[in-house]
Enzyme design. Structure first.
Site, mmCIF file in Angstrom:
data_model
loop_
_atom_site.group_PDB
_atom_site.id
_atom_site.type_symbol
_atom_site.label_atom_id
_atom_site.label_comp_id
_atom_site.label_asym_id
_atom_site.label_seq_id
_atom_site.Cartn_x
_atom_site.Cartn_y
_atom_site.Cartn_z
ATOM 1 N N PHE A 16 0.827 -1.211 0.000
ATOM 2 C CA PHE A 16 0.000 0.000 0.000
ATOM 3 C C PHE A 16 0.863 1.264 0.000
ATOM 4 C CE2 PHE A 16 -2.427 2.794 3.198
ATOM 5 C CZ PHE A 16 -2.988 3.572 2.202
ATOM 6 N N ASP A 36 10.050 -7.121 -2.628
ATOM 7 C CA ASP A 36 8.809 -7.526 -1.972
ATOM 8 C C ASP A 36 8.703 -9.043 -2.019
ATOM 9 O OD1 ASP A 36 5.892 -7.681 -1.212
ATOM 10 O OD2 ASP A 36 6.046 -5.514 -1.493
ATOM 11 N N GLY A 105 22.585 -3.511 7.830
ATOM 12 C CA GLY A 105 23.872 -4.054 7.389
ATOM 13 C C GLY A 105 24.185 -3.605 5.967
ATOM 14 N N ARG A 109 27.210 -1.144 4.638
ATOM 15 C CA ARG A 109 28.176 -1.586 3.615
ATOM 16 C C ARG A 109 28.262 -0.618 2.447
ATOM 17 N NH1 ARG A 109 26.277 -6.695 4.911
ATOM 18 N NH2 ARG A 109 24.820 -6.786 3.164
ATOM 19 N N TYR A 148 4.061 -6.968 16.513
ATOM 20 C CA TYR A 148 4.216 -5.772 15.672
ATOM 21 C C TYR A 148 4.737 -4.596 16.489
ATOM 22 C CZ TYR A 148 3.033 -2.158 12.239
ATOM 23 O OH TYR A 148 3.086 -1.109 11.346
#
Length: 313
Positions: A16, A36, A105, A109, A148
């Protein structure tokens, strides 16, 4: 760095909020790599960009590491509605912790700036009203929403530990209730719930007595806020949402009026740990990034209803 040289990674980019963010970045001529796993994202949200040389879509679950060369990371990946995040709470917690850890991470980098899509849920069932960024919250560690709420809290913690230890550039948006086109019709959020029920001529389901409040921000306003925050020099958490508060019962009447005034209301018990009131203090956003919502609630509802009518089946 000019706009068209900026290479963005958007996690949860088919979802969304993610897909609307992709639209904004693409419309500015920037490059976008979208990641995704399609748990809640939908390819149709992005199809207008398929074939565009500035756009790349990768099916990937961010609980596993990935290496891509980017300048900006917009970390939005995580199921955000109670039905979705409670359907597999362990996976939700892993996405918040491991997903954020992997993205940080990567940011470290490739020396990218990272924006975390955090949430008003980190305030839990708030004991102060409205909620400002310095409020530390009233959150259960063992409830059904904890995967959550606590997941996003540890995600914020990780961000600032990376900032302190590795000088990673961090932006954190605490997003309050957002609505608009591309919400899923089965995600259990109140705006989409009411619209879908009304279009099906079903009674509108209200949990509790409907006196609990929410503050709803239209999706284009929210995306503008995210964009401004990412491009600012502000690195502390910032609330993004609409401070206009409305009761759930009043919301149900508004949607009935727009779709079918004859619909009945059906009352059900309030779910565990459901917040009674939710309203952002956006003083910081106004002051630092000159942002506040501009879309009228009735207009936003019309746009959202028209979207659901289009995909009704």
């Amino acid at each position: 760095m000019s706009n068209n040289q900026i290479r963005n990674l958007v996690t949860g980019g088919a979802g969304f909020l993610g897909s609307h963010l992709v639209d904004k970045l693409m419309s500015k001529g920037q490059e976008v790599v979208c990641i995704d796993n399609f748990f809640t994202g939908r390819k149709r949200n992005l199809e207008k960009w398929f074939g565009n040389p500035n756009f790349e879509l990768i099916r990937h679950d961010i609980t596993e590491p990935i290496l891509v060369e980017v300048d900006r990371i917009w970390h939005l990946a995580c199921p955000a509605s109670p039905i979705q995040y409670q359907s597999n709470p362990i996976k939700t917690a892993k996405t918040s912790f491991l997903g954020t850890y992997n993205m940080l991470g990567l940011a470290r980098r490739v020396k990218a700036r990272m924006l975390l899509a955090s949430t008003s849920e980190i305030y839990g069932d708030p004991e102060i009203h409205p909620q400002s960024e310095d409020y530390r919250g009233n959150v259960s560690t063992i409830g059904t929403r904890s995967c959550y709420d606590e997941g996003k809290r540890i995600a914020e913690t990780l961000c600032y530990d990376y900032e302190r230890m590795h000088n990673t550039e961090i932006r954190v948006a605490r997003i309050f209730n957002t609505y608009g086109p591309r919400m899923l019709n089965n995600d259990g959020r109140v705006v989409s719930n009411f619209i879908v029920q009304a279009l099906k001529k079903e009674p509108l389901t209200i949990y509790g007595d409907g006196s609990q409040t929410r503050s709803f921000c239209y999706v284009s306003d929210l995306i503008d806020g995210l964009y401004k925050l990412m491009n600012s020099n502000f690195s502390k958490p910032m609330n993004l949402g609409n401070p206009e508060e409305i009761t759930i019962k009043k919301l149900s009447y508004k949607i009935k009026e727009k779709i079918n005034p004859n619909l009945e209301l059906k009352l059900k018990d309030l779910p565990e740990d459901d917040p009674r009131r939710r309203k952002p203090d956006i003083s910081l956003a106004k002051e630092i990034i000159n942002w506040s919502p501009v879309i009228d609630f009735d207009q936003g509802l019309e746009n959202t209803i028209n979207y659901f009518k289009k995909f009704e089946n």
